[in-house]
Design a protein around this motif. Structure first.
Motif, mmCIF file in Angstrom:
data_model
loop_
_atom_site.group_PDB
_atom_site.id
_atom_site.type_symbol
_atom_site.label_atom_id
_atom_site.label_comp_id
_atom_site.label_asym_id
_atom_site.label_seq_id
_atom_site.Cartn_x
_atom_site.Cartn_y
_atom_site.Cartn_z
ATOM 1 N N PRO A 1 0.798 -1.232 0.000
ATOM 2 C CA PRO A 1 0.000 0.000 0.000
ATOM 3 C C PRO A 1 0.828 1.278 0.000
ATOM 4 O O PRO A 1 0.301 2.335 -0.339
ATOM 5 C CB PRO A 1 -0.810 -0.112 1.299
ATOM 6 C CG PRO A 1 0.023 -0.990 2.182
ATOM 7 C CD PRO A 1 0.644 -1.997 1.250
ATOM 8 N N THR A 2 2.101 1.183 0.352
ATOM 9 C CA THR A 2 2.903 2.418 0.402
ATOM 10 C C THR A 2 3.966 2.472 -0.687
ATOM 11 O O THR A 2 4.728 3.436 -0.758
ATOM 12 C CB THR A 2 3.607 2.565 1.782
ATOM 13 O OG1 THR A 2 4.464 1.436 2.003
ATOM 14 C CG2 THR A 2 2.591 2.639 2.908
ATOM 15 N N SER A 3 3.998 1.463 -1.559
ATOM 16 C CA SER A 3 5.107 1.402 -2.517
ATOM 17 C C SER A 3 5.047 2.459 -3.601
ATOM 18 O O SER A 3 6.066 2.768 -4.220
ATOM 19 C CB SER A 3 5.168 0.023 -3.169
ATOM 20 O OG SER A 3 5.467 -0.935 -2.193
ATOM 21 N N ALA A 4 3.848 2.999 -3.872
ATOM 22 C CA ALA A 4 3.747 4.007 -4.927
ATOM 23 C C ALA A 4 3.832 5.430 -4.360
ATOM 24 O O ALA A 4 3.675 6.394 -5.095
ATOM 25 C CB ALA A 4 2.427 3.831 -5.682
ATOM 26 N N LEU A 5 4.076 5.537 -3.058
ATOM 27 C CA LEU A 5 4.018 6.855 -2.417
ATOM 28 C C LEU A 5 5.393 7.497 -2.301
ATOM 29 O O LEU A 5 6.406 6.807 -2.136
ATOM 30 C CB LEU A 5 3.445 6.715 -0.995
ATOM 31 C CG LEU A 5 2.035 6.160 -0.892
ATOM 32 C CD1 LEU A 5 1.647 6.012 0.577
ATOM 33 C CD2 LEU A 5 1.045 7.068 -1.623
ATOM 34 N N ASP A 6 5.401 8.834 -2.343
ATOM 35 C CA ASP A 6 6.625 9.547 -2.005
ATOM 36 C C ASP A 6 6.959 9.248 -0.545
ATOM 37 O O ASP A 6 6.052 9.063 0.275
ATOM 38 C CB ASP A 6 6.431 11.054 -2.183
ATOM 39 C CG ASP A 6 6.269 11.427 -3.651
ATOM 40 O OD1 ASP A 6 6.799 10.680 -4.505
ATOM 41 O OD2 ASP A 6 5.605 12.437 -3.935
#
Ligand code: ADP
Ligand code: MG
Length: 242
Positions: free
Chosen positions: A163-168
């Protein structure tokens, strides 16, 4: 809550899941980790039948997910799934995005659906953004809306695939904080993530996969201190070096 028994899956000739047997108790938080291509997404996607399996069985909340004749859309809509990409409806407000499951799938009344959506947005820290549209939000905010949207179906289990892999990087923490709060409330969760600090602090069990096999299932402390499988040792030392 979740029971996998002797699960196999092939993509053509490729043996993507090799005899996976594991279970998750109610209220447990499992972190599923392993190298890229090891089968983590394939495994988590079998839990709500986004992927079919070729042998074995999977039960979620008492339901055989492979059973013939079940209403797949209905089953899927009741298992919370949060993806790397948030997949919000761009033409709907944040509040409408969260309310749409109860409205469209459960045929809830509008007042109740919007009331619930409003409460869930407050819970993920976005009470001020109800009227905003997805493209007006940061990635971290959009992912928190996606979590609220999944929660609106009151799922017995929440599944998270990176869930956080595409986030800055600066937005990772706010999403992990929401997940941590859910875990503390007793939600049953399976999380594919490379956030090893989160795994260590929040998980009850760590599953390590490589080449389609679940090689290790351990409590977090022993897993991080003394992983028993050589490939788990190599994976952890690669991550630490990175
Ligand atoms: P992970 O999430 O651990 O990175 P995946 O479950 O996405 O791994 O993929 C596991 C393996 O299965 C990879 O080798 C990948 O190339 C292959 N794979 C995944 N999806 C498909 C598909 N739809 N068709 C064929 N091969 C696939
Ligand atoms: Mg994946």
């Amino acid at each position: 809550m979740i029971a996998l028994d002797g699960v196999h899956k092939w993509y053509g000739e490729y043996h993507a899941l090799v005899d996976v047997t594991a279970d998750v108790r109610s209220g447990q938080v499992v972190v599923l980790c392993g190298p890229s291509g090891s089968g983590k997404s394939t495994l988590i996607r079998t839990l709500n039948r986004l992927e079919q399996i070729d042998a074995g069985s999977i039960r979620v909340n008492g339901q055989d997910v492979q059973a013939a004749g079940i209403d797949i859309d209905r089953m899927r809509s009741h298992i919370g799934f949060v993806f790397q990409q948030f997949n919000l409806f761009p033409h709907l407000s944040v509040l409408q995005n969260v309310a749409c499951g109860p409205l469209w799938v459960n045929r809830a009344c509008r007042e109740q659906a919007y009331q619930l959506a409003s409460e869930l947005l407050a819970k993920v820290g976005l009470g001020q953004k109800e009227r905003a549209y997805p493209n007006q939000l940061s990635g971290g905010q959009q992912q928190r809306v996606a979590i609220a949207r999944a929660l609106a179906m009151k799922p017995p289990v929440m599944l998270f695939d990176e869930p956080t892999s595409a986030l800055d990087p600066e937005m990772v923490g706010e999403v992990l904080a929401v997940m941590k709060a859910l875990a503390a409330e007793g939600m049953t969760m399976v999380c594919v993530t490379h956030e090893m600090k989160f795994a260590r602090e929040v998980s009850d069990r760590v599953w390590f996969m490589d080449r389609g096999s679940l090689l290790e299932q351990a409590d977090p402390e022993p897993f991080f201190e003394r992983p028993s499988h050589p490939r788990a040792q190599a994976f952890l030392s690669d991550i630490r070096r990175a």
